[in-house]
Write a protein that holds these residues in place. Structure first.
Motif, PDB file in Angstrom:
ATOM      1  N   LEU A  53       0.752  -1.273   0.006  1.00  0.00           N
ATOM      2  CA  LEU A  53       0.057  -0.228   0.122  1.00  0.00           C
ATOM      3  C   LEU A  53       1.018   1.178   0.136  1.00  0.00           C
ATOM      4  O   LEU A  53       1.746   1.426   0.665  1.00  0.00           O
ATOM      5  CB  LEU A  53      -0.855   0.072   1.369  1.00  0.00           C
ATOM      6  N   GLU A  54       0.561   2.255  -0.770  1.00  0.00           N
ATOM      7  CA  GLU A  54       1.458   3.293  -0.905  1.00  0.00           C
ATOM      8  C   GLU A  54       0.855   4.491   0.242  1.00  0.00           C
ATOM      9  O   GLU A  54       1.716   5.132   0.605  1.00  0.00           O
ATOM     10  CB  GLU A  54       0.982   4.134  -2.225  1.00  0.00           C
ATOM     11  N   HIS A  55      -0.160   4.447   0.719  1.00  0.00           N
ATOM     12  CA  HIS A  55      -0.612   5.470   1.462  1.00  0.00           C
ATOM     13  C   HIS A  55      -1.930   5.027   2.499  1.00  0.00           C
ATOM     14  O   HIS A  55      -2.654   3.932   2.052  1.00  0.00           O
ATOM     15  CB  HIS A  55      -1.175   6.613   0.828  1.00  0.00           C
ATOM     16  N   THR A  56      -2.037   5.506   3.514  1.00  0.00           N
ATOM     17  CA  THR A  56      -3.138   5.183   4.424  1.00  0.00           C
ATOM     18  C   THR A  56      -3.883   6.536   4.926  1.00  0.00           C
ATOM     19  O   THR A  56      -2.938   7.410   5.120  1.00  0.00           O
ATOM     20  CB  THR A  56      -2.860   4.363   5.620  1.00  0.00           C
ATOM     21  N   PHE A  57      -5.069   6.757   4.737  1.00  0.00           N
ATOM     22  CA  PHE A  57      -5.707   7.865   5.030  1.00  0.00           C
ATOM     23  C   PHE A  57      -6.633   7.808   6.218  1.00  0.00           C
ATOM     24  O   PHE A  57      -7.517   6.744   6.135  1.00  0.00           O
ATOM     25  CB  PHE A  57      -6.510   8.270   3.950  1.00  0.00           C
ATOM     26  N   PHE A  58      -6.417   8.446   7.309  1.00  0.00           N
ATOM     27  CA  PHE A  58      -7.356   8.274   8.452  1.00  0.00           C
ATOM     28  C   PHE A  58      -8.409   9.425   8.338  1.00  0.00           C
ATOM     29  O   PHE A  58      -8.058  10.533   8.128  1.00  0.00           O
ATOM     30  CB  PHE A  58      -6.877   8.653   9.820  1.00  0.00           C
ATOM     31  N   PHE A  59      -9.703   9.106   8.790  1.00  0.00           N
ATOM     32  CA  PHE A  59     -10.583  10.093   9.211  1.00  0.00           C
ATOM     33  C   PHE A  59     -10.651  10.255  10.578  1.00  0.00           C
ATOM     34  O   PHE A  59     -10.856   9.404  11.300  1.00  0.00           O
ATOM     35  CB  PHE A  59     -12.226   9.645   8.883  1.00  0.00           C
ATOM     36  N   GLN A  60     -10.193  11.328  11.301  1.00  0.00           N
ATOM     37  CA  GLN A  60     -10.179  11.507  12.595  1.00  0.00           C
ATOM     38  C   GLN A  60     -11.556  11.463  13.414  1.00  0.00           C
ATOM     39  O   GLN A  60     -12.378  12.206  12.985  1.00  0.00           O
ATOM     40  CB  GLN A  60      -9.319  12.934  13.209  1.00  0.00           C
ATOM     41  N   GLU A  61     -11.622  10.566  14.272  1.00  0.00           N
ATOM     42  CA  GLU A  61     -12.976  10.483  15.150  1.00  0.00           C
ATOM     43  C   GLU A  61     -13.367  11.539  15.879  1.00  0.00           C
ATOM     44  O   GLU A  61     -12.411  12.213  16.354  1.00  0.00           O
ATOM     45  CB  GLU A  61     -12.739   9.115  15.782  1.00  0.00           C
ATOM     46  N   GLN A  62     -14.605  11.696  15.952  1.00  0.00           N
ATOM     47  CA  GLN A  62     -15.031  12.720  16.995  1.00  0.00           C
ATOM     48  C   GLN A  62     -16.011  12.157  18.154  1.00  0.00           C
ATOM     49  O   GLN A  62     -16.469  11.244  18.046  1.00  0.00           O
ATOM     50  CB  GLN A  62     -16.054  13.765  16.457  1.00  0.00           C
ATOM     51  N   PRO A  63     -15.829  12.695  19.511  1.00  0.00           N
ATOM     52  CA  PRO A  63     -16.623  12.189  20.441  1.00  0.00           C
ATOM     53  C   PRO A  63     -18.026  12.306  19.965  1.00  0.00           C
ATOM     54  O   PRO A  63     -18.524  13.196  19.303  1.00  0.00           O
ATOM     55  CB  PRO A  63     -16.411  13.044  21.584  1.00  0.00           C
ATOM     56  N   CYS A  64     -18.823  11.171  20.286  1.00  0.00           N
ATOM     57  CA  CYS A  64     -20.267  11.222  20.033  1.00  0.00           C
ATOM     58  C   CYS A  64     -20.973  11.458  21.405  1.00  0.00           C
ATOM     59  O   CYS A  64     -21.108  10.680  22.314  1.00  0.00           O
ATOM     60  CB  CYS A  64     -20.543   9.598  19.411  1.00  0.00           C
ATOM     61  N   GLY A  65     -21.756  12.569  21.407  1.00  0.00           N
ATOM     62  CA  GLY A  65     -22.320  12.996  22.577  1.00  0.00           C
ATOM     63  C   GLY A  65     -23.441  12.102  23.266  1.00  0.00           C
ATOM     64  O   GLY A  65     -23.609  11.693  24.530  1.00  0.00           O
ATOM     65  N   GLY A  66     -24.410  11.375  22.304  1.00  0.00           N
ATOM     66  CA  GLY A  66     -25.467  10.841  22.596  1.00  0.00           C
ATOM     67  C   GLY A  66     -25.379   9.245  22.897  1.00  0.00           C
ATOM     68  O   GLY A  66     -26.413   8.594  23.235  1.00  0.00           O
ATOM     69  N   PHE A  67     -24.123   8.858  22.674  1.00  0.00           N
ATOM     70  CA  PHE A  67     -23.908   7.239  22.469  1.00  0.00           C
ATOM     71  C   PHE A  67     -23.131   6.644  23.709  1.00  0.00           C
ATOM     72  O   PHE A  67     -22.638   5.489  23.397  1.00  0.00           O
ATOM     73  CB  PHE A  67     -23.294   7.075  20.926  1.00  0.00           C
ATOM     74  N   GLY A  68     -22.668   7.560  24.628  1.00  0.00           N
ATOM     75  CA  GLY A  68     -21.742   7.080  25.517  1.00  0.00           C
ATOM     76  C   GLY A  68     -20.511   7.258  25.537  1.00  0.00           C
ATOM     77  O   GLY A  68     -19.398   6.658  26.091  1.00  0.00           O
ATOM     78  N   ILE A  69     -19.865   7.668  24.097  1.00  0.00           N
ATOM     79  CA  ILE A  69     -18.322   7.640  23.824  1.00  0.00           C
ATOM     80  C   ILE A  69     -18.126   8.899  24.794  1.00  0.00           C
ATOM     81  O   ILE A  69     -18.565  10.123  24.633  1.00  0.00           O
ATOM     82  CB  ILE A  69     -18.252   7.933  22.569  1.00  0.00           C
ATOM     83  N   THR A  70     -16.879   8.864  25.632  1.00  0.00           N
ATOM     84  CA  THR A  70     -16.502   9.708  26.113  1.00  0.00           C
ATOM     85  C   THR A  70     -15.399  10.743  25.640  1.00  0.00           C
ATOM     86  O   THR A  70     -14.508  10.195  24.929  1.00  0.00           O
ATOM     87  CB  THR A  70     -16.103   9.369  27.549  1.00  0.00           C
ATOM     88  N   PRO A  71     -15.383  12.136  25.786  1.00  0.00           N
ATOM     89  CA  PRO A  71     -14.283  12.703  25.347  1.00  0.00           C
ATOM     90  C   PRO A  71     -12.852  12.395  25.986  1.00  0.00           C
ATOM     91  O   PRO A  71     -11.962  12.542  25.260  1.00  0.00           O
ATOM     92  CB  PRO A  71     -14.657  14.351  25.941  1.00  0.00           C
ATOM     93  N   GLU A  72     -12.933  12.137  27.427  1.00  0.00           N
ATOM     94  CA  GLU A  72     -11.867  11.455  27.925  1.00  0.00           C
ATOM     95  C   GLU A  72     -11.243  10.301  27.159  1.00  0.00           C
ATOM     96  O   GLU A  72      -9.975  10.072  27.263  1.00  0.00           O
ATOM     97  CB  GLU A  72     -11.788  11.175  29.310  1.00  0.00           C
ATOM     98  N   CYS A  73     -11.995   9.442  26.829  1.00  0.00           N
ATOM     99  CA  CYS A  73     -11.491   8.263  25.974  1.00  0.00           C
ATOM    100  C   CYS A  73     -11.457   8.554  24.557  1.00  0.00           C
ATOM    101  O   CYS A  73     -10.190   8.466  23.932  1.00  0.00           O
ATOM    102  CB  CYS A  73     -12.450   7.112  26.146  1.00  0.00           C
ATOM    103  N   MET A  74     -12.292   9.426  23.943  1.00  0.00           N
ATOM    104  CA  MET A  74     -11.921   9.674  22.501  1.00  0.00           C
ATOM    105  C   MET A  74     -10.756  10.534  22.085  1.00  0.00           C
ATOM    106  O   MET A  74     -10.160  10.267  21.058  1.00  0.00           O
ATOM    107  CB  MET A  74     -13.194  10.393  21.729  1.00  0.00           C
ATOM    108  N   ILE A  75     -10.413  11.476  23.063  1.00  0.00           N
ATOM    109  CA  ILE A  75      -9.284  12.140  22.950  1.00  0.00           C
ATOM    110  C   ILE A  75      -7.967  11.361  22.621  1.00  0.00           C
ATOM    111  O   ILE A  75      -6.897  11.920  22.149  1.00  0.00           O
ATOM    112  CB  ILE A  75      -8.917  13.187  24.166  1.00  0.00           C
ATOM    113  N   GLN A  76      -7.893  10.095  23.286  1.00  0.00           N
ATOM    114  CA  GLN A  76      -6.907   9.124  23.264  1.00  0.00           C
ATOM    115  C   GLN A  76      -6.652   8.750  21.842  1.00  0.00           C
ATOM    116  O   GLN A  76      -5.580   8.721  21.286  1.00  0.00           O
ATOM    117  CB  GLN A  76      -6.920   8.159  24.070  1.00  0.00           C
TER     118      GLN A  76
END
Length: 190
Positions: A53-76
């Motif tokens: 593979l020549e390249h990998t492209f990431f979409f940076q994840e964002q915290p999801c407010g209503g689904f229990g995903i926490t900013p403290e974990c998502m920032i990691q």
């Protein structure tokens, strides 16, 4: 294995990767080092299955407010993805914090997904086809406090010449996970 059976090994040039939400739940909170290790293991598997593979492209994840995903974990996860894209020349990250969020505060609106497609197209043409894009996507290199009193932040960007900030929207700026701090002013310096 399926790519080998289909005789597709060596015919893939890039991987587009949009994942990480599950690592933001409190019960599966993945720290920076572990996320980087797991992603490296997966990238090695891609190389084995798909070849060079020549390249990998990431979409940076964002915290999801209503689904229990926490900013403290998502920032990691966000920090791990940021570090990987700086450390490895053939990895690029598409920041997603500027895309319009839908009412569930987790998914993007149709306009947000269209913008994601346009931004990804720009990255692909730049990195895979040596096409100079019309705009260079902003990317945060570092965020630090401006002094010991912690009343200011210094945001270093990869290409600050291409950033346009409409100060009439200053009240819309916020720090994720911080409902108290208000952004009062912005100063640009070379």
């Amino acid at each position: 294995e399926r790519s080998a059976k289909a005789a597709l090994q060596g015919k893939f040039r890039a991987m587009i990767w949009w994942q990480g939400e599950a690592n933001g739940f409190p019960w599966s909170c993945t720290n920076v080092a572990d996320y980087k290790l797991l992603l490296e293991q997966m990238r090695n598997a891609w190389q084995t299955d798909l070849c060079d593979l020549e390249h990998t492209f990431f979409f940076q994840e964002q915290p999801c407010g209503g689904f229990g995903i926490t900013p403290e974990c998502m920032i990691q996860v966000q920090e791990a993805q940021r570090q990987i894209s700086l450390e490895i020349a053939y990895v690029s990250m598409l920041t997603t914090g500027h895309f319009e969020m839908s009412s569930d505060n987790c998914h993007f609106t149709e306009e947000g997904y269209l913008q994601a497609g346009n931004d990804l197209s720009s990255l692909l043409t730049q990195n895979l086809y040596d096409h100079q894009a019309d705009n260079n996507l902003p990317f945060i290199r570092e965020l630090t406090y401006s002094d010991c009193s912690r009343t200011g932040l210094i945001l270093s960007l990869n290409d600050p010449e291409n950033i346009n900030i409409d100060l009439s929207h200053l009240s819309d700026l916020q720090l994720n996970g911080d409902s108290i701090t208000k952004i009062e002013s912005i100063h640009a310096a070379a």
